[in-house]
Design a protein around this motif. Structure first.
Motif, PDB file in Angstrom:
ATOM      1  N   GLY A  53      45.894  30.257  34.490  1.00 41.18           N
ATOM      2  CA  GLY A  53      45.026  31.152  35.473  1.00 41.18           C
ATOM      3  C   GLY A  53      43.823  31.774  35.171  1.00 41.18           C
ATOM      4  O   GLY A  53      43.240  32.641  36.075  1.00 41.18           O
ATOM      5  N   LEU A  54      43.017  31.480  34.115  1.00 39.27           N
ATOM      6  CA  LEU A  54      41.816  32.037  33.876  1.00 39.27           C
ATOM      7  C   LEU A  54      40.948  30.899  33.001  1.00 39.27           C
ATOM      8  O   LEU A  54      41.307  30.977  31.824  1.00 39.27           O
ATOM      9  N   ARG A  89      46.568  36.942  33.162  1.00 41.06           N
ATOM     10  CA  ARG A  89      45.264  36.924  33.264  1.00 41.06           C
ATOM     11  C   ARG A  89      44.700  38.429  32.231  1.00 41.06           C
ATOM     12  O   ARG A  89      43.774  38.339  31.580  1.00 41.06           O
ATOM     13  N   VAL A 109      36.810  31.652  39.587  1.00 43.57           N
ATOM     14  CA  VAL A 109      36.425  32.929  39.179  1.00 43.57           C
ATOM     15  C   VAL A 109      35.067  33.384  39.713  1.00 43.57           C
ATOM     16  O   VAL A 109      34.203  32.893  39.835  1.00 43.57           O
ATOM     17  N   SER A 162      43.069  42.148  39.001  1.00 40.58           N
ATOM     18  CA  SER A 162      44.089  41.500  39.045  1.00 40.58           C
ATOM     19  C   SER A 162      45.332  42.455  38.341  1.00 40.58           C
ATOM     20  O   SER A 162      44.829  43.103  37.325  1.00 40.58           O
ATOM     21  N   THR A 196      34.632  31.487  32.112  1.00 38.22           N
ATOM     22  CA  THR A 196      34.696  32.744  32.500  1.00 38.22           C
ATOM     23  C   THR A 196      33.730  33.529  31.333  1.00 38.22           C
ATOM     24  O   THR A 196      32.888  34.561  31.819  1.00 38.22           O
ATOM     25  N   SER A 235      48.018  40.470  37.029  1.00 38.46           N
ATOM     26  CA  SER A 235      48.657  39.427  36.358  1.00 38.46           C
ATOM     27  C   SER A 235      48.710  39.669  34.838  1.00 38.46           C
ATOM     28  O   SER A 235      47.685  39.754  34.155  1.00 38.46           O
ATOM     29  N   SER A 283      41.148  26.469  40.129  1.00 39.37           N
ATOM     30  CA  SER A 283      40.862  27.942  39.747  1.00 39.37           C
ATOM     31  C   SER A 283      39.477  28.418  40.036  1.00 39.37           C
ATOM     32  O   SER A 283      38.729  27.554  39.710  1.00 39.37           O
TER      33      SER A 283
END
Length: 203
Positions: free
Chosen positions: A180-181, A24, A115, A19, A186, A21, A113
């Motif tokens: 976004g994460l 992120r 991952v 990414s 994660t 972003s 979302s």
């Protein structure tokens, strides 16, 4: 057939964030991970009748596979917004962005979302779905918000960590997933692949 867990070396695997972003990148850095970044050039068009959760998962998996490299652990994520089951996507232009804000005003929507982490040929995926209840968004506020430039590249046409936070009445789920994460998930997923954050230095 590949077996779990993947065969990892004793050294921490190199991590690639699939990414570009800024959000992120900042979130992963805040967690204490060292990583490289690269953008995955893929088709991000939802398929007919595809749910928001399925679309997010497919995008994350596709990004991870596209950037897979020998010896590298790839982390890919995707976030989308659905209203009444319809994927909103990102605003195409001002009119579309303002229409999104009008549709979200005073209503609840869902943010999905996904991952994906991939090492060699082994991939694991986690997903979160968060309900966001929006207050009323006055037309003049929506106009000012669009003029700020913040919503132009955001799924659903808003950033919960920015100006739009003033309209959020309630969140049921992962706020970091909306940004976004999803951070807790994660970290847990990366640990399964032997990738751990650096210790936080004492103040």
């Amino acid at each position: 057939m590949d077996h779990w867990p993947p065969a990892l070396s004793t050294a921490a695997p190199a991590l690639l964030l699939a990414s570009q972003s800024p959000r992120r990148r900042a979130m992963l850095a805040e967690l204490g991970f060292a990583f490289e970044t690269a953008a995955a050039d893929i088709d991000e068009t939802p398929q007919p009748q595809e749910s928001g959760a399925d679309f997010a998962r497919r995008m994350a998996e596709t990004k991870a596979r596209t950037l897979a490299r020998p010896g590298m652990t790839v982390l890919a994520a995707d976030t989308d917004v659905t209203l009444d089951g319809v994927i909103l996507g990102k605003p195409r232009d001002r009119a579309h962005g303002l229409d999104m804000l009008r549709s979200l005003s005073g209503r609840s929507h869902h943010v999905h979302s996904a991952v994906a982490v991939m090492h060699e040929t082994v991939m694991e995926v986690i997903q979160t779905t968060t309900q966001v209840d929006m207050g009323e968004i006055a037309p003049a506020e929506a106009e000012a918000y669009w003029a700020s430039g913040e919503p132009a590249d955001k799924a659903g046409g808003y950033a919960i960590q920015g100006f739009a936070a003033r309209w959020v009445r309630r969140i049921d789920g992962s706020i970091s997933g909306v940004i976004g994460l999803p951070m807790v998930e994660t970290v847990e997923l990366l640990r399964r692949f032997g990738v751990t954050p650096q210790p936080v230095a004492a103040a």
